[in-house]
Enzyme design. Sequence first.
Site, PDB file in Angstrom:
ATOM      1  N   CYS A   1       1.156  -1.104   0.148  1.00 26.80           N
ATOM      2  CA  CYS A   1       0.137   0.041   0.026  1.00 26.80           C
ATOM      3  C   CYS A   1       0.669   1.582  -0.107  1.00 26.80           C
ATOM      4  O   CYS A   1       0.890   2.342  -1.106  1.00 26.80           O
ATOM      5  CB  CYS A   1      -0.827   0.148   1.382  1.00 26.80           C
ATOM      6  SG  CYS A   1      -0.541   0.244   3.160  1.00 26.80           S
TER       7      CYS A   1
ATOM      8  N   HIS B   1      -3.063   1.636   6.760  1.00 34.10           N
ATOM      9  CA  HIS B   1      -3.011   1.685   5.858  1.00 34.10           C
ATOM     10  C   HIS B   1      -2.877   2.517   4.790  1.00 34.10           C
ATOM     11  O   HIS B   1      -3.556   3.752   5.673  1.00 34.10           O
ATOM     12  CB  HIS B   1      -4.362   0.041   5.085  1.00 34.10           C
ATOM     13  CG  HIS B   1      -4.407   0.039   3.968  1.00 34.10           C
ATOM     14  ND1 HIS B   1      -4.040  -0.863   3.202  1.00 34.10           N
ATOM     15  CD2 HIS B   1      -5.131   0.725   3.119  1.00 34.10           C
ATOM     16  CE1 HIS B   1      -4.299  -0.917   1.897  1.00 34.10           C
ATOM     17  NE2 HIS B   1      -5.200   0.271   1.441  1.00 34.10           N
TER      18      HIS B   1
ATOM     19  N   HIS C   1      -6.038   2.027  -4.427  1.00 31.89           N
ATOM     20  CA  HIS C   1      -4.619   1.184  -3.684  1.00 31.89           C
ATOM     21  C   HIS C   1      -4.280  -0.128  -3.499  1.00 31.89           C
ATOM     22  O   HIS C   1      -4.888  -0.898  -4.445  1.00 31.89           O
ATOM     23  CB  HIS C   1      -5.374   1.437  -1.683  1.00 31.89           C
ATOM     24  CG  HIS C   1      -6.628   0.485  -1.981  1.00 31.89           C
ATOM     25  ND1 HIS C   1      -6.540   0.075  -0.685  1.00 31.89           N
ATOM     26  CD2 HIS C   1      -7.077  -0.128  -2.188  1.00 31.89           C
ATOM     27  CE1 HIS C   1      -8.459  -0.804  -0.372  1.00 31.89           C
ATOM     28  NE2 HIS C   1      -8.638  -1.050  -1.721  1.00 31.89           N
TER      29      HIS C   1
END
Length: 362
Positions: A276, A324, A336
């Site tokens: 990510c 994240h 993402h």
Amino acid sequence: MSKRSTTTMAALALVCAVTVLAAPGAAYAAPPPAPSPTTTPAAALKSKDLKTKDLEAVRARIDKLYHDAAVATDEYNAAEEKADKQSDAIVELAQKIAAGQRRLDHLKSSAGAVAREQYRTGGIPRETQFLLSGNPQQFLDNAGRMYQGQQATKNLMSQLADAQDELARYADDASAKWKELDEGAKDKAAAKKRIEKQIQEAQTLESRLEKKERERLRKLEEQAEQQAQTAWLSSGVLKEIDGRATPAGKKAVQFATAQLGKPYVWGAEGPKSYDCSGLTSQAWAAAGHGIPRTSQEQWKQLERVDIKDMRPGDLIIYHGDASHVGMYIGDGAIIHAPRPGRTVTVAGAGSMAILGVVRPDA
């Protein structure tokens, strides 16, 4: 072995040799759900027709495992970034040591020449011999020259001592950096072990399900994301978001968009795969803005903005532990890299618990 590793190893060899020579925020959305049970009932997995609540328990467990793997991935990436900086510092110190060693050798050579001159004159410098010659004029002519010679010798000895001290400091600094590098390597290894263990457990858990149950599991995941996104949009937040991307933000979004479909791989930062924060950091690097490598450091170091002021290119940080990150692309969506087994994709910006928003080009 990479070029960086080769350079670092060469630097370390020089360091070792010279060491011997020189020795004398608050969340916007609802908080993340409470931790799920750490085990899944064996009976549930053995059932040919899992009840929805049992499959939800499986999903919760898998989500937690991947979340924990993401946290460990951030630790791994942070250790790797720190190791890169330490390696650069060691190379720089090695270069200083090499230059210092050359200077020390030159000073030792000069000091040796002075010592040999004294030996040839029986230990009495030539200037002193002139003073003792009994010739008054010669005394006057050479008095200043003798003083200059004394000062030069004194200065030479002082420089020699300073050079030795400086070389010893560089060697000590390099040794300390090497120790930190070694400790960082252990941290990376420990994080890697945790990541692989958690991912393996999640994959094993999922593989025990029959094909139709895996399909149901995926639908449950999608439903949970859609429900979260719907709740986020229902708050009216999208009506307040009307920010326009900057030129750099457009470049970052274009880069991220070009990576759609590429697989998630923990620790990866392209060009074939990403995690990510690897995706977001590389997207902004392509836009001419270097940002921290990990989602946690992106949250700590980049300027935070209110969600209503969000614009394309901004980064949305998720979960209470900032484990994240996704890039906002407008219209309530992000790009993402979700987790192992998934690819870089578009998702709802509110499909996960939002911690906050940061701006790389503030």
